[in-house]
Design a protein around this motif. Sequence first.
Motif, PDB file in Angstrom:
ATOM      1  N   UNK A   2      64.934 -34.991 -16.438  1.00 43.22           N
ATOM      2  CA  UNK A   2      64.786 -35.787 -15.226  1.00 43.22           C
ATOM      3  C   UNK A   2      63.420 -36.433 -15.254  1.00 43.22           C
ATOM      4  N   UNK A   3      63.297 -37.486 -14.507  1.00 44.10           N
ATOM      5  CA  UNK A   3      61.995 -38.095 -14.308  1.00 44.10           C
ATOM      6  C   UNK A   3      61.919 -38.486 -12.845  1.00 44.10           C
ATOM      7  N   UNK A   4      60.900 -38.006 -12.173  1.00 35.59           N
ATOM      8  CA  UNK A   4      60.731 -38.319 -10.766  1.00 35.59           C
ATOM      9  C   UNK A   4      59.488 -39.156 -10.575  1.00 35.59           C
ATOM     10  N   UNK A   5      59.643 -40.228  -9.843  1.00 33.45           N
ATOM     11  CA  UNK A   5      58.495 -41.023  -9.439  1.00 33.45           C
ATOM     12  C   UNK A   5      58.112 -40.509  -8.062  1.00 33.45           C
ATOM     13  N   UNK A  32      74.807 -23.698 -23.326  1.00 29.25           N
ATOM     14  CA  UNK A  32      73.521 -23.970 -23.968  1.00 29.25           C
ATOM     15  C   UNK A  32      72.671 -22.701 -23.893  1.00 29.25           C
ATOM     16  N   UNK A  33      71.806 -22.530 -24.864  1.00 27.59           N
ATOM     17  CA  UNK A  33      70.979 -21.327 -24.890  1.00 27.59           C
ATOM     18  C   UNK A  33      69.591 -21.543 -24.293  1.00 27.59           C
ATOM     19  N   UNK A  34      69.207 -22.803 -24.102  1.00 32.05           N
ATOM     20  CA  UNK A  34      67.896 -23.067 -23.518  1.00 32.05           C
ATOM     21  C   UNK A  34      67.859 -24.468 -22.942  1.00 32.05           C
ATOM     22  N   UNK A  35      66.915 -24.671 -22.053  1.00 35.30           N
ATOM     23  CA  UNK A  35      66.611 -25.995 -21.505  1.00 35.30           C
ATOM     24  C   UNK A  35      65.139 -26.225 -21.772  1.00 35.30           C
ATOM     25  N   UNK A  36      64.796 -27.399 -22.247  1.00 36.56           N
ATOM     26  CA  UNK A  36      63.376 -27.676 -22.462  1.00 36.56           C
ATOM     27  C   UNK A  36      62.987 -28.997 -21.833  1.00 36.56           C
ATOM     28  N   UNK A  37      61.723 -29.073 -21.450  1.00 36.20           N
ATOM     29  CA  UNK A  37      61.149 -30.277 -20.855  1.00 36.20           C
ATOM     30  C   UNK A  37      59.849 -30.588 -21.582  1.00 36.20           C
ATOM     31  N   UNK A  38      59.476 -31.836 -21.546  1.00 36.92           N
ATOM     32  CA  UNK A  38      58.230 -32.264 -22.166  1.00 36.92           C
ATOM     33  C   UNK A  38      57.439 -33.081 -21.155  1.00 36.92           C
ATOM     34  N   UNK A  39      56.152 -32.821 -21.105  1.00 38.47           N
ATOM     35  CA  UNK A  39      55.254 -33.608 -20.282  1.00 38.47           C
ATOM     36  C   UNK A  39      53.964 -33.818 -21.072  1.00 38.47           C
ATOM     37  N   UNK A  40      53.020 -34.465 -20.476  1.00 42.64           N
ATOM     38  CA  UNK A  40      51.764 -34.714 -21.165  1.00 42.64           C
ATOM     39  C   UNK A  40      50.662 -33.806 -20.613  1.00 42.64           C
ATOM     40  N   UNK A  41      49.612 -33.690 -21.388  1.00 47.90           N
ATOM     41  CA  UNK A  41      48.528 -32.761 -21.076  1.00 47.90           C
ATOM     42  C   UNK A  41      47.861 -33.014 -19.737  1.00 47.90           C
ATOM     43  N   UNK A  42      47.842 -34.255 -19.277  1.00 44.68           N
ATOM     44  CA  UNK A  42      47.126 -34.548 -18.044  1.00 44.68           C
ATOM     45  C   UNK A  42      48.003 -34.409 -16.822  1.00 44.68           C
ATOM     46  N   UNK A  43      49.292 -34.153 -17.001  1.00 45.62           N
ATOM     47  CA  UNK A  43      50.208 -34.096 -15.870  1.00 45.62           C
ATOM     48  C   UNK A  43      50.223 -32.683 -15.280  1.00 45.62           C
ATOM     49  N   UNK A  45      50.441 -31.610 -12.247  1.00 40.38           N
ATOM     50  CA  UNK A  45      51.485 -31.332 -11.247  1.00 40.38           C
ATOM     51  C   UNK A  45      52.788 -30.938 -11.918  1.00 40.38           C
ATOM     52  N   UNK A  46      53.171 -31.670 -12.967  1.00 40.16           N
ATOM     53  CA  UNK A  46      54.411 -31.339 -13.676  1.00 40.16           C
ATOM     54  C   UNK A  46      54.302 -29.983 -14.355  1.00 40.16           C
ATOM     55  N   UNK A  47      53.169 -29.710 -14.972  1.00 41.79           N
ATOM     56  CA  UNK A  47      52.981 -28.415 -15.634  1.00 41.79           C
ATOM     57  C   UNK A  47      53.131 -27.270 -14.635  1.00 41.79           C
TER      58      UNK A  47
END
Length: 95
Positions: A2-5, A32-43, A45-47
Amino acid sequence: IVSLDTLRVRENEGIGKALIQNVIDEARANQCSRVHVTTTNENLRALGFYQICGFKLSALRAEAVNESRKLKPGIPETGSYNIPIRDEIELEMIL
């Protein structure tokens, strides 16, 4: 997944958590055995958000955003709090 603005939606009303839960439910339904998400180091709030949702840090891809900028040159150099945007961080949830 997902991507939320967050500038265009109301925050802290459970919308993001509901979307994540729907993805998790769908992943489980599809065995499925896992769900993964990716974000960037400066985010930051997402982390924080993903960890609150139960995801755990699983990978760091140092300087990966430099490669992403080749495809998306509009990615800014800095983000929140003037933190340089340079690394990708993956988080995962084992189902």
